[in-house]
Enzyme design. Structure first.
Site, PDB file in Angstrom:
ATOM      1  N   ALA A 164       7.880   1.425   2.360  1.00 14.70           N
ATOM      2  CA  ALA A 164       8.199   1.531   3.788  1.00 14.70           C
ATOM      3  C   ALA A 164       8.356   3.000   4.147  1.00 14.70           C
ATOM      4  CB  ALA A 164       9.485   0.774   4.111  1.00 14.70           C
ATOM      5  N   ASP A 165       8.253   3.269   5.438  1.00 14.20           N
ATOM      6  CA  ASP A 165       8.484   4.627   5.943  1.00 14.20           C
ATOM      7  C   ASP A 165       9.928   4.837   6.358  1.00 14.20           C
ATOM      8  OD1 ASP A 165       5.687   5.545   5.786  1.00 14.20           O
ATOM      9  OD2 ASP A 165       5.383   3.897   7.181  1.00 14.20           O
ATOM     10  N   GLY A 171       0.550   4.621   6.200  1.00 18.56           N
ATOM     11  CA  GLY A 171      -0.762   4.634   5.539  1.00 18.56           C
ATOM     12  C   GLY A 171      -1.798   3.815   6.289  1.00 18.56           C
ATOM     13  N   THR A 230       0.847  -1.204   0.000  1.00 14.99           N
ATOM     14  CA  THR A 230       0.000   0.000   0.000  1.00 14.99           C
ATOM     15  C   THR A 230       0.877   1.247   0.000  1.00 14.99           C
ATOM     16  OG1 THR A 230      -1.684  -1.175   1.266  1.00 14.99           O
ATOM     17  CG2 THR A 230      -1.802   1.218   1.305  1.00 14.99           C
ATOM     18  N   GLY A 231       0.395   2.296  -0.674  1.00 19.85           N
ATOM     19  CA  GLY A 231       1.097   3.579  -0.598  1.00 19.85           C
ATOM     20  C   GLY A 231       1.403   4.147  -1.964  1.00 19.85           C
ATOM     21  N   SER A 232       2.057   5.321  -1.955  1.00 23.82           N
ATOM     22  CA  SER A 232       2.299   6.021  -3.215  1.00 23.82           C
ATOM     23  C   SER A 232       3.370   5.329  -4.058  1.00 23.82           C
ATOM     24  CB  SER A 232       2.694   7.476  -2.933  1.00 23.82           C
ATOM     25  OG  SER A 232       3.834   7.524  -2.100  1.00 23.82           O
ATOM     26  N   LYS A 275       6.817   0.541   9.015  1.00 20.01           N
ATOM     27  CA  LYS A 275       5.733   0.687   8.059  1.00 20.01           C
ATOM     28  C   LYS A 275       4.460   1.079   8.806  1.00 20.01           C
ATOM     29  CE  LYS A 275       5.003  -2.333   4.995  1.00 20.01           C
ATOM     30  NZ  LYS A 275       4.603  -1.154   4.186  1.00 20.01           N
ATOM     31  N   GLU A 277      -0.599  -5.678   5.656  1.00 18.84           N
ATOM     32  CA  GLU A 277       0.746  -5.740   5.034  1.00 18.84           C
ATOM     33  C   GLU A 277       1.591  -6.814   5.720  1.00 18.84           C
ATOM     34  OE1 GLU A 277       1.106  -1.072   3.615  1.00 18.84           O
ATOM     35  OE2 GLU A 277       1.970  -1.643   5.531  1.00 18.84           O
TER      36      GLU A 277
HETATM   37  C1  5RP Z   1       1.366   1.926   4.416  1.00 20.09           C
HETATM   38  C2  5RP Z   1       2.839   1.768   4.379  1.00 20.09           C
HETATM   39  C3  5RP Z   1       3.575   2.362   3.220  1.00 20.09           C
HETATM   40  O1  5RP Z   1       4.322   1.357   2.623  1.00 20.09           O
HETATM   41  C4  5RP Z   1       4.478   3.460   3.710  1.00 20.09           C
HETATM   42  O2  5RP Z   1       3.697   4.405   4.433  1.00 20.09           O
HETATM   43  C5  5RP Z   1       5.205   4.141   2.564  1.00 20.09           C
HETATM   44  O3  5RP Z   1       4.308   4.864   1.793  1.00 20.09           O
HETATM   45  P1  5RP Z   1       4.750   5.706   0.516  1.00 20.09           P
HETATM   46  O4  5RP Z   1       5.187   4.714  -0.524  1.00 20.09           O
HETATM   47  O5  5RP Z   1       3.498   6.451   0.134  1.00 20.09           O
HETATM   48  O6  5RP Z   1       5.865   6.640   0.923  1.00 20.09           O
HETATM   49  O7  5RP Z   1       3.447   1.184   5.233  1.00 20.09           O
HETATM   50  O8  5RP Z   1       0.817   1.433   5.613  1.00 20.09           O
END
Ligand code: 5RP
Length: 213
Positions: A83-84, A97, A28-30, A94, A103
């Protein structure tokens, strides 16, 4: 600062891990959104995807990629997710989102976890990004007190309800030098559904843009 160009490169580079006939675990995520866009070009060569969130499910379906139930597929060969934060041992934070629980389930069910990030996510020690924890709503205060005992500063992500009907606490102020121990410790607290540490089950491959970590 996050870098959209590197996110796109990483999402597209992950396509090389997709094998013909596969059922692909999708995060999930951008960054993952770029992967889903690229996966659509291969949709006739794969069986489908197992999704980690309602957001990704909607995206996959919109592009005509079949979304399958993990209970029906059995284990998967590949999981692709963002990942964050990512440390040099491929351990992750993570849940930015709020999709961490599903996940974690799909990552656990997969033989290979390919993590796709831009360079802003690389850290030496996890914890600058507040650690997301999914909690059963009635346990929020109890868990907050347990976090304070462990030196963290819990902040309720007010207004956010996860796909599973739960709440998120973001923990500020932890320098996570031993993420496996912290993950194991937090997993023992009643009411915690999932901890956004992916250390017991870290990534196997990390792509920073189109380069391997
Ligand atoms: C969602 C996540 C995402 O993988 C994480 O927040 C990264 O998001 P992005 O690709 O938008 O930077 O863990 O729960």
């Amino acid at each position: 600062m996050s870098n959209a160009n590197e996110k796109r490169q990483a999402g597209e580079a992950a396509i090389r891990y997709v094998e013909d006939g596969a059922i692909v675990g999708v995060g999930t995520g951008s960054t993952v959104a770029y992967f889903i866009d690229a996966l659509a070009d291969l949709k006739d060569r794969i069986q489908g995807a197992v999704s980690s969130s309602e957001q990704s499910t909607a995206h996959l379906k919109r592009l005509g990629i079949p979304v399958l139930d993990l209970n029906a597929t059995g284990s998967l060969t590949l999981y692709v997710d963002g990942a964050d934060e990512c440390d040099p041992h491929k351990r992750l934070i993570k849940g930015g989102g709020a999709a961490l629980t599903r996940e974690k389930i799909v990552a656990e069910a997969s033989d290979k976890f390919v993590c796709i990030i831009d360079s802003s996510k690389k850290v030496d020690v996890l914890g600058k990004f507040p650690l997301p924890i999914e909690v059963i709503p009635m346990a929020r205060s109890l868990i907050g007190r347990e976090i304070v005992k462990r030196g963290g500063n819990p902040v309720w992500r007010d207004g956010v309800v996860t796909d599973n009907g739960n709440w998120i606490i973001d923990v500020h102020g932890w320098q996570i030098v031993d993420p496996v121990s912290l993950e194991n410790d937090l997993n023992q607290i009643p009411g915690i559904v999932s901890v956004g540490l992916f250390a017991r089950r870290a990534a196997d491959v990390v792509l920073v843009g189109d380069k391997l970590l």
